[in-house]
Design an enzyme around this catalytic site. Structure first.
Site, mmCIF file in Angstrom:
data_model
loop_
_atom_site.group_PDB
_atom_site.id
_atom_site.type_symbol
_atom_site.label_atom_id
_atom_site.label_comp_id
_atom_site.label_asym_id
_atom_site.label_seq_id
_atom_site.Cartn_x
_atom_site.Cartn_y
_atom_site.Cartn_z
ATOM 1 N N ASP A 95 45.470 53.208 42.203
ATOM 2 C CA ASP A 95 45.775 53.730 40.858
ATOM 3 C C ASP A 95 44.549 53.966 39.980
ATOM 4 O O ASP A 95 44.586 54.758 39.052
ATOM 5 C CB ASP A 95 46.716 52.751 40.113
ATOM 6 C CG ASP A 95 46.152 51.334 40.038
ATOM 7 O OD1 ASP A 95 45.072 51.092 40.599
ATOM 8 O OD2 ASP A 95 46.805 50.467 39.436
ATOM 9 N N HIS A 96 43.438 53.303 40.295
ATOM 10 C CA HIS A 96 42.282 53.391 39.385
ATOM 11 C C HIS A 96 41.369 54.578 39.675
ATOM 12 O O HIS A 96 40.551 54.931 38.839
ATOM 13 C CB HIS A 96 41.447 52.109 39.479
ATOM 14 C CG HIS A 96 41.990 50.965 38.681
ATOM 15 N ND1 HIS A 96 43.208 50.402 38.930
ATOM 16 C CD2 HIS A 96 41.469 50.279 37.636
ATOM 17 C CE1 HIS A 96 43.416 49.415 38.077
ATOM 18 N NE2 HIS A 96 42.376 49.317 37.278
ATOM 19 N N ASP A 160 43.111 41.842 39.002
ATOM 20 C CA ASP A 160 43.063 42.713 37.840
ATOM 21 C C ASP A 160 43.501 41.860 36.659
ATOM 22 O O ASP A 160 44.482 41.110 36.763
ATOM 23 C CB ASP A 160 44.016 43.897 38.016
ATOM 24 C CG ASP A 160 43.818 44.914 36.919
ATOM 25 O OD1 ASP A 160 43.181 45.944 37.177
ATOM 26 O OD2 ASP A 160 44.279 44.669 35.781
ATOM 27 N N ARG A 449 42.684 48.241 26.069
ATOM 28 C CA ARG A 449 41.252 48.027 25.797
ATOM 29 C C ARG A 449 40.654 49.246 25.130
ATOM 30 O O ARG A 449 40.998 50.373 25.465
ATOM 31 C CB ARG A 449 40.491 47.775 27.102
ATOM 32 C CG ARG A 449 40.922 46.501 27.695
ATOM 33 C CD ARG A 449 39.970 45.968 28.739
ATOM 34 N NE ARG A 449 40.472 44.654 29.064
ATOM 35 C CZ ARG A 449 40.572 44.169 30.286
ATOM 36 N NH1 ARG A 449 40.135 44.881 31.304
ATOM 37 N NH2 ARG A 449 41.061 42.974 30.476
ATOM 38 N N SER A 644 37.602 42.594 32.104
ATOM 39 C CA SER A 644 38.108 42.814 33.451
ATOM 40 C C SER A 644 37.913 41.618 34.379
ATOM 41 O O SER A 644 37.095 40.737 34.148
ATOM 42 C CB SER A 644 37.392 44.027 34.018
ATOM 43 O OG SER A 644 37.433 44.020 35.413
ATOM 44 N N ARG A 646 36.858 42.250 37.391
ATOM 45 C CA ARG A 646 35.979 42.795 38.438
ATOM 46 C C ARG A 646 34.848 41.822 38.777
ATOM 47 O O ARG A 646 34.029 41.461 37.955
ATOM 48 C CB ARG A 646 35.436 44.168 38.018
ATOM 49 C CG ARG A 646 34.585 44.155 36.777
ATOM 50 C CD ARG A 646 34.271 45.570 36.280
ATOM 51 N NE ARG A 646 35.440 46.148 35.640
ATOM 52 C CZ ARG A 646 35.402 46.947 34.572
ATOM 53 N NH1 ARG A 646 34.250 47.314 34.054
ATOM 54 N NH2 ARG A 646 36.504 47.426 34.036
HETATM 55 C C1 MIC Z 1 40.451 47.212 33.491
HETATM 56 O O1 MIC Z 1 41.454 47.444 32.837
HETATM 57 O O2 MIC Z 1 39.348 46.973 32.974
HETATM 58 C C2 MIC Z 1 40.566 47.187 34.978
HETATM 59 C C3 MIC Z 1 39.826 48.327 35.508
HETATM 60 O O3 MIC Z 1 41.907 47.325 35.370
HETATM 61 C C4 MIC Z 1 40.014 45.861 35.474
HETATM 62 C C5 MIC Z 1 39.841 45.746 36.900
HETATM 63 C C6 MIC Z 1 38.675 46.470 37.430
HETATM 64 O O4 MIC Z 1 37.594 46.381 36.861
HETATM 65 O O5 MIC Z 1 38.829 47.080 38.469
HETATM 66 C C7 MIC Z 1 40.744 44.622 35.001
HETATM 67 O O6 MIC Z 1 41.323 44.650 33.944
HETATM 68 O O7 MIC Z 1 40.643 43.568 35.633
HETATM 69 FE FE1 SF4 Z 2 44.704 50.391 34.861
HETATM 70 FE FE2 SF4 Z 2 43.369 48.308 33.816
HETATM 71 FE FE3 SF4 Z 2 44.081 50.407 32.322
HETATM 72 FE FE4 SF4 Z 2 45.910 48.778 33.194
HETATM 73 S S1 SF4 Z 2 44.255 48.276 31.780
HETATM 74 S S2 SF4 Z 2 46.031 50.995 33.195
HETATM 75 S S3 SF4 Z 2 45.164 48.242 35.210
HETATM 76 S S4 SF4 Z 2 42.664 50.392 34.006
#
Ligand code: MIC
Ligand code: SF4
Length: 755
Positions: A95-96, A160, A449, A644, A646
């Site tokens: 999805d990302h 995540d 975010r 995140s 990550r």
């Molecule tokens: C995000 O919303 O920042 C992400 C991308 O979903 C991350 C995960 C990632 O960095 O792949 C998260 O929230 O953990």
């Molecule tokens: Fe995707 Fe993270 Fe955004 Fe949710 S907050 S839609 S998991 S990138």
């Protein structure tokens, strides 16, 4: 029927006895959070009561979820663990990696072309190890999990941070780094400090423009981005029962933005309705049998002050719509106060894009509420001033919404763009025209975010977070300071008109429908599947182990960067275009800390080399230190690593030779990630010592050879004039975690134990 009803029934079977044992040991009424935690102890039924916020406890989660951007690293690590199959049901969701540009069909095809290698890798690793794979276009991980896997009273972890979304169905669902997921998939216990508990009592009922999103925007304003750290937030009260399950999901989802370990709601009728609507009568029936165990005890909710570490009360009837931002999700402003605040802060008032989607707010109900605003505007002769962009949460939501005419409603605005069922702009996967000009501008979105550069890479984009219906209203008005409750708009005939209140549908009247949900089940015996990663690949790289600690004190280390102010995981390991290197540690390390603000110059991605005084980009300087055999350290401010899950934010500095990250305070997931990757994540015992650190200091860890649980470490900071400051550092490592450090990483230790 649910995917894994057998597993769920097994969990429920244990419940009565496990809870009886917990009651006996705790000797008090139990919150829902405690019930879920105590029924998921690795060692079986409770043998003691745990001190909240103090003791590390081993848990046995029921399932694991991963998304494409984190699964690559998680699975590369799992491949090193020496197992044939995952020990608990697990899924990966693509999805990302899908860029939003022209609209769903073209974007999805383009993403399949450009990410082919990674998708094939994920799909075959999943197939080999017995992991379900949700193909690109199937939807956003947390929406798909809510629709298919989440169940009341369950415990899951996910790579995540928004895994917490599943709290909307009454789970304890926690975001972790890939190395934690590897533990659980490898059949090992998963460790967590027993969380503190924050109770949020909801009274009253939402009405008018107030939405579930406003509940969490308000809570974020109260608790701030670190107020939930180390705690589970449990929502209860009549107000909680009045919210839909997906609304509860929205609230839990954004608990990640206040640092909460997770958030959850007790099982109730709205959760039951959602389970039945998503074809899980079996789960609802099973849950009904142990209903009393799937919510907090009545005594707890009657006297919350006695049982939670902190209690907040919110009257939903008094709640008004909020917009949070810019640049941080906790800067809450009631829409009614925006006019004044925006002007005072010089936030651009014209809005160019209004985006609805993300795992936070992309449910069927969300789309119906936003669509009702669009329909009302059209009927009143209003045209949108900003472009509306929509990412549905899943193919099931999209298909059903299309069948029910919601997509047609959105398309009544000519400029609307329907993007793929994926993260898209929420994670910087957005080819926004003109973003490279870096002009100061405002966007609003229903995401969670809004850190600088996150959506479009432009540091001057002011992003504000609001409910889908507020976002739709702002799309029409084109103004950040538009208050739909009081303001009018001029229509095509020059008349002043007011938007009607949003009107949503909790669940589709004719049920959910989908033709191809995008799920790929793993083959039964994957032993014959070979995973090939080309040595030439720029996207994937097999991992080599980090070097174990040599047992000596680290002496003569140099400062890589002293970061000032907000340093989220987006600052440490940026997403957007960098997502393409998430499976290649060396390549992605070129983004290491490039967003962090250098405390000495106020600049980003420019630090002074202590070898030759030159100024260069952070990753380059780190590489020169590493090549010269110099260990480096990173110094940071409060809530370092917020955001995140990550683990790249820990693996990159580790790969580039950083051994210690010393900060005023950490965000939970990042601190664990550092530990897992064999690094020192330390905090200043005296926060003011942060100010002592100079650019050209030399660092000696003089008692690292005596590293042990509950004992501070000593750091000798030698300044260039040869004066020395000796400062004390706190840490939260227990003995096992110290063993990870000694072994070079947690994975090194697993491997050692498996051979
Ligand atoms: C995000 O919303 O920042 C992400 C991308 O979903 C991350 C995960 C990632 O960095 O792949 C998260 O929230 O953990
Ligand atoms: Fe995707 Fe993270 Fe955004 Fe949710 S907050 S839609 S998991 S990138």
């Amino acid at each position: 029927m649910a995917f894994d009803i057998k597993m769920i029934k097994k969990v429920y079977q244990k419940y009565p006895e496990a809870i009886a044992a917990a009651r006996k040991k705790c000797d008090k009424p139990l919150t829902l959070s405690e019930k879920i935690l105590y029924t998921h102890l690795w060692d079986g039924y409770a043998k003691q009561a745990y001190t909240r916020g103090e003791e590390y406890v081993d848990f046995a989660p029921d399932r694991v979820a991963m998304q494409d951007a984190t699964a690559q690293m998680a699975l590369l690590q799992f491949m090193q663990a020496g197992k044939d199959k995952v020990a608990v049901p697990s899924t990966t969701h693509a999805d990302h990696l899908i860029l939003a540009k022209l609209g769903a069909d073209k974007d999805l095809q383009e993403s399949l072309n450009t990410n082919n290698e990674v998708f094939n890798f994920l799909s075959s690793v999943c197939d080999k190890y017995g992991i379900g794979f949700w193909k690109p276009g199937a939807g956003i991980i947390h929406q798909v999990v809510l629709e298919n896997y989440a169940f009341p009273g369950g415990m899951m972890i996910g790579t995540d941070s928004h895994t917490v979304n599943a709290g909307g169905l009454g789970m304890v669902a926690i975001g972790v780094g890939g190395a934690d997921a590897v533990d659980v998939m490898a059949g090992m216990p998963w460790e967590l400090k027993f969380p503190k508990l924050i109770g949020v009592k909801l009274t009253g009922k939402l009405s008018g423009w107030a939405a579930p999103k406003d509940v969490i925007l308000k809570v974020a304003g109260i608790l701030t981005v670190k107020g939930g750290t180390g705690a589970i937030i449990e929502y209860f009260g009549e107000g909680a029962k009045s919210l839909s399950a997906t609304g509860k999901g929205t609230i839990c989802n954004m608990g990640a933005e206040i640092g909460a370990t997770t958030s959850t709601f007790g099982y109730d009728e709205s959760i039951e309705r959602y389970l039945r609507a998503t074809d899980r009568d079996d789960v609802a029936d099973a849950a009904n049998e142990i209903k009393e165990h799937l919510t907090g005890d009545a005594e707890v909710y009657a006297n919350p002050q006695q049982y939670f570490d902190k209690v907040i009360e919110i009257n939903l009837s008094e709640l008004t719509p909020h917009l949070n931002g810019p640049f941080t999700p906790d800067l809450a402003t009631p829409v009614s106060e925006m006019k004044e605040k925006a002007v005072k802060n010089d936030w651009p008032l014209d809005v160019e894009w209004a985006l609805i989607g993300s795992c936070t707010n992309s449910s069927y109900e969300d789309l119906t509420r936003a669509a009702s605003i669009v329909e009302d505007a059209v009927s009143k002769g209003l045209k949108p001033k900003a472009t509306l962009g929509i990412n549905p949460g899943s193919e099931q939501v999209r298909f059903t919404a299309e069948r029910d005419g919601l997509m047609d409603s959105f398309m009544k605005f000519e400029s609307t763009k329907i993007f793929t069922n994926a993260c898209g702009p929420c994670i910087g996967q957005w080819d926004r025209k003109g973003a490279d000009k870096q002009e100061k501008n405002t966007i609003v979105h229903s995401f969670n975010r809004n850190f600088a550069k996150r959506a479009d890479g432009n540091p001057n984009t002011h992003a504000f977070v609001g409910s889908p219906e507020m976002v739709a209203a702002i799309a029409i008005s084109g103004r950040l300071d538009f208050n739909p409750i009081t303001d009018t708009l001029t229509n095509e005939n020059g008349d002043q008109v007011k938007l009607a209140e949003p009107n949503g549908v909790e669940l589709p009247k004719n049920g959910f429908a989908v033709e191809d949900n995008g799920y790929q089940a793993p083959t039964k015996d994957g032993s014959g599947i070979e995973i090939v990663v080309s040595l030439e690949s720029s996207r994937l790289q097999l991992l080599t182990s980090f070097t174990p600690w040599d047992g000596e004190n680290i002496m003569g280390a140099k400062l890589l960067i002293k970061a000032e102010g907000k340093c989220t995981t987006d600052h440490i390991s940026m997403a957007g275009p960098w997502l393409r290197y998430r499976g290649h540690l060396d390549n992605i390390s070129n983004n290491c800390l490039i967003g962090a603000v250098n405390a000495f110059s106020g600049e980003t991605n420019a630090v002074v080399s202590q070898i030759d005084g030159s100024i260069d980009e952070v990753p380059n300087i780190a590489r020169t230190y590493k090549a010269a055999g110099i260990t480096s350290v990173v110094v940071g401010d409060h809530n370092y690593g917020e955001g995140s899950s990550r683990e790249h934010a820990a693996m990159e500095p580790r790969h580039l030779g950083v051994m210690a990250v010393i900060v005023k305070s950490f965000a939970r997931i990042h601190e664990t990630n550092l530990k897992k990757q064999g690094m020192l994540g330390l905090t200043f015992a005296n926060e003011a010592d942060y100010d002592l650190i100079k650019e050209d200091d030399t660092f000696n860890f003089t008692d690292l050879n005596a590293f042990s649980d509950r004992k501070q470490l000593t750091l000798e900071v030698v300044h260039s004039d040869q004066t020395t400051d000796t400062i004390m550092l706190n840490h939260t490592y227990n003995e096992t975690q110290i063993d990870w450090f000694k072994a070079g990483s947690a994975l090194n230790l697993i491997r050692k134990q498996n051979t």
